[in-house]
Design an enzyme around this catalytic site. Structure first.
Site, PDB file in Angstrom:
ATOM      1  N   ALA A  15       0.712  -1.051  -0.253  1.00 25.41           N
ATOM      2  CA  ALA A  15       0.245   0.251   0.261  1.00 25.41           C
ATOM      3  C   ALA A  15       0.964   1.261  -0.474  1.00 25.41           C
ATOM      4  O   ALA A  15       0.227   2.550   0.119  1.00 25.41           O
ATOM      5  CB  ALA A  15      -1.210   0.344   1.167  1.00 25.41           C
ATOM      6  N   SER A  17       3.068   1.956  -2.368  1.00 26.05           N
ATOM      7  CA  SER A  17       3.689   2.697  -3.784  1.00 26.05           C
ATOM      8  C   SER A  17       2.544   2.665  -4.520  1.00 26.05           C
ATOM      9  O   SER A  17       2.389   1.178  -4.071  1.00 26.05           O
ATOM     10  CB  SER A  17       5.152   1.779  -3.360  1.00 26.05           C
ATOM     11  N   TYR A 160      11.698 -13.772 -11.477  1.00 26.00           N
ATOM     12  CA  TYR A 160      10.349 -12.816 -11.212  1.00 26.00           C
ATOM     13  C   TYR A 160       9.976 -13.329 -11.910  1.00 26.00           C
ATOM     14  O   TYR A 160       8.292 -13.705 -11.343  1.00 26.00           O
ATOM     15  CB  TYR A 160      10.636 -11.192 -11.436  1.00 26.00           C
ATOM     16  N   ALA A 161       9.630 -13.888 -13.270  1.00 25.83           N
ATOM     17  CA  ALA A 161       8.826 -14.781 -14.560  1.00 25.83           C
ATOM     18  C   ALA A 161       8.150 -15.983 -13.360  1.00 25.83           C
ATOM     19  O   ALA A 161       6.392 -16.046 -13.067  1.00 25.83           O
ATOM     20  CB  ALA A 161       9.616 -15.048 -15.754  1.00 25.83           C
TER      21      ALA A 161
HETATM   22  P1  NAP Z   1       6.450  -0.713  -5.382  1.00 21.92           P
HETATM   23  O1  NAP Z   1       6.030   0.506  -6.388  1.00 21.92           O
HETATM   24  O2  NAP Z   1       7.415  -0.702  -6.017  1.00 21.92           O
HETATM   25  O3  NAP Z   1       5.199  -1.527  -5.043  1.00 21.92           O
HETATM   26  C1  NAP Z   1       5.844  -2.791  -3.919  1.00 21.92           C
HETATM   27  C2  NAP Z   1       5.428  -2.089  -2.397  1.00 21.92           C
HETATM   28  O4  NAP Z   1       5.634  -3.670  -1.792  1.00 21.92           O
HETATM   29  C3  NAP Z   1       6.087  -1.311  -2.333  1.00 21.92           C
HETATM   30  O5  NAP Z   1       5.862  -0.551  -0.963  1.00 21.92           O
HETATM   31  C4  NAP Z   1       7.142  -2.537  -1.397  1.00 21.92           C
HETATM   32  O6  NAP Z   1       7.790  -2.043  -0.225  1.00 21.92           O
HETATM   33  C5  NAP Z   1       6.140  -3.540  -0.568  1.00 21.92           C
HETATM   34  N1  NAP Z   1       7.060  -4.447  -0.628  1.00 21.92           N
HETATM   35  C6  NAP Z   1       8.358  -5.519  -0.970  1.00 21.92           C
HETATM   36  N2  NAP Z   1       8.293  -6.482  -0.142  1.00 21.92           N
HETATM   37  C7  NAP Z   1       7.443  -6.303   1.007  1.00 21.92           C
HETATM   38  C8  NAP Z   1       7.321  -6.732   1.943  1.00 21.92           C
HETATM   39  N3  NAP Z   1       8.078  -8.603   1.983  1.00 21.92           N
HETATM   40  N4  NAP Z   1       6.186  -7.417   2.838  1.00 21.92           N
HETATM   41  C9  NAP Z   1       5.340  -5.895   2.494  1.00 21.92           C
HETATM   42  N5  NAP Z   1       5.551  -5.218   1.592  1.00 21.92           N
HETATM   43  C10 NAP Z   1       6.422  -5.199   0.668  1.00 21.92           C
HETATM   44  O7  NAP Z   1       5.684  -2.010  -7.093  1.00 21.92           O
HETATM   45  P2  NAP Z   1       4.040  -2.051  -7.922  1.00 21.92           P
HETATM   46  O8  NAP Z   1       5.294  -1.920  -9.484  1.00 21.92           O
HETATM   47  O9  NAP Z   1       3.619  -0.814  -7.346  1.00 21.92           O
HETATM   48  O10 NAP Z   1       4.228  -3.368  -8.088  1.00 21.92           O
HETATM   49  C11 NAP Z   1       2.678  -3.522  -7.351  1.00 21.92           C
HETATM   50  C12 NAP Z   1       2.797  -5.344  -7.967  1.00 21.92           C
HETATM   51  O11 NAP Z   1       2.154  -5.453  -9.323  1.00 21.92           O
HETATM   52  C13 NAP Z   1       3.815  -6.615  -7.305  1.00 21.92           C
HETATM   53  O12 NAP Z   1       3.623  -7.566  -7.280  1.00 21.92           O
HETATM   54  C14 NAP Z   1       4.533  -6.387  -8.951  1.00 21.92           C
HETATM   55  O13 NAP Z   1       5.009  -7.257  -9.371  1.00 21.92           O
HETATM   56  C15 NAP Z   1       3.367  -6.878  -9.926  1.00 21.92           C
HETATM   57  N6  NAP Z   1       3.545  -6.121 -11.396  1.00 21.92           N
HETATM   58  C16 NAP Z   1       4.093  -4.683 -11.843  1.00 21.92           C
HETATM   59  C17 NAP Z   1       4.154  -3.923 -12.926  1.00 21.92           C
HETATM   60  C18 NAP Z   1       4.692  -2.511 -13.409  1.00 21.92           C
HETATM   61  O14 NAP Z   1       4.504  -2.757 -14.232  1.00 21.92           O
HETATM   62  N7  NAP Z   1       5.484  -1.968 -12.075  1.00 21.92           N
HETATM   63  C19 NAP Z   1       4.057  -5.389 -13.632  1.00 21.92           C
HETATM   64  C20 NAP Z   1       3.436  -6.483 -13.807  1.00 21.92           C
HETATM   65  C21 NAP Z   1       3.396  -6.753 -12.348  1.00 21.92           C
HETATM   66  P3  NAP Z   1       9.718  -1.349  -0.912  1.00 21.92           P
HETATM   67  O15 NAP Z   1       9.250  -0.017  -1.765  1.00 21.92           O
HETATM   68  O16 NAP Z   1       9.935  -1.111   0.639  1.00 21.92           O
HETATM   69  O17 NAP Z   1      10.440  -2.598  -1.387  1.00 21.92           O
END
Ligand code: NAP
Length: 250
Positions: A15, A17, A160-161
């Site tokens: 939540a 980010s 990741y994949a």
């Molecule tokens: P993001 O901006 O990096 O946000 C992810 C958040 O999860 C960050 O606040 C992070 O904290 C937190 N986090 C990491 N490890 C954690 C843990 N062990 N427990 C609790 N929180 C944790 O990523 P996003 O782009 O919004 O991605 C959100 C989801 O969508 C992810 O699962 C990602 O794999 C998926 N996704 C994203 C994309 C894309 O293009 N952005 C594409 C496909 C899928 P920290 O920053 O402190 O690590």
């Protein structure tokens, strides 16, 4: 409060980010009481403070490490204390990347990505579904963040994949088990969304990716959040075990 999830209690991991933060905003706009959870406690607090200014409700932020079963249990206990019931909407957005070419990928980076993305999803889904079943609440909607990369693969992202392919089929299987409890489970497969996660990708790689997107632009976190909110709501009451791509036609 009106909206497609009015009055429902919603838990969102990640939540602080990107997509998780946007999901908190859309769910709050649509009338939910939002629990924003993240490893980044300050970021989750900021998200909740901001949505509370716009959409007053009994929102709540909490620190969580989704890969740690004790932390997940502890968060459930805090929620039960605060709201006297488990959330019926559970959204798993916490996720990480640790990219490297396979020949250089460390065991630690492989394990960490599987731990947070796949095991973290398992722990949250199992813990919260059990709480719903134990409470006799016969309805719920769980949404897990997979990725288009889990379907098509990507250089430098074997870990990741694999984690995201796992999340997708974990979700389909959970849907088959939980149907009888009235809990739907779906996954969302974003393409390239502009968030801190994708910020560090080199411009050259970004430009190459852009040429594969039919809409000819990157996605915004809100565009994924709107789909998540639809899946969370009763508007999608017959969508179950599905994987919804949000890629702009990648
Ligand atoms: P993001 O901006 O990096 O946000 C992810 C958040 O999860 C960050 O606040 C992070 O904290 C937190 N986090 C990491 N490890 C954690 C843990 N062990 N427990 C609790 N929180 C944790 O990523 P996003 O782009 O919004 O991605 C959100 C989801 O969508 C992810 O699962 C990602 O794999 C998926 N996704 C994203 C994309 C894309 O293009 N952005 C594409 C496909 C899928 P920290 O920053 O402190 O690590």
């Amino acid at each position: 409060m009106s909206g497609i999830v009015a009055g429902k209690l919603a838990f969102v991991s990640g939540a602080a980010s990107g997509i998780g933060r946007a999901t908190c905003q859309v769910l709050a706009r649509e009338g939910a009481v939002v629990i924003g959870a993240d490893k980044n406690k300050k970021g989750a607090q900021e998200t909740i403070e901001n949505i509370s200014k716009l959409h007053q409700n009994n929102h709540f932020s909490v620190e969580i490490s989704v890969s740690d079963s004790k932390s997940v249990q502890n968060v459930l206990q805090q929620i039960m204390q605060q709201y006297k019931k488990p959330p019926s909407i559970v959204i798993n957005c916490a996720g990480i990347t640790r990219d490297n070419f396979l020949l250089k990928l460390s065991e630690e980076d492989f394990n960490e990505v599987i731990d947070v993305n796949l095991k973290g999803t398992f722990l949250v889904v199992q813990t919260f579904a059990k709480a719903l079943v134990d409470s006799g609440i016969n309805s719920g909607s769980f949404v897990n963040m997979a990725s288009i990369i889990g379907k098509i693969g990507n250089m430098g992202q074997t870990n990741y994949a694999a984690s995201k392919a796992g999340v997708e089929l974990f979700t389909k299987s959970a849907a088959k088990e939980f149907g009888k409890f009235g809990i739907r489970c779906n996954s969302v497969l974003p393409g390239f969304i502009l968030t801190p996660m994708t910020e560090t990708i080199p411009d050259k790689v970004k430009m190459k990716l852009l040429s594969t997107i039919a809409c000819n632009r990157y996605g915004k976190p809100e565009e994924v959040a709107e789909v998540i909110a639809f899946l969370a709501s009763d508007k999608s009451s017959y969508v179950n075990g599905a994987s919804i791509e949000v890629t702009g036609g990648m």
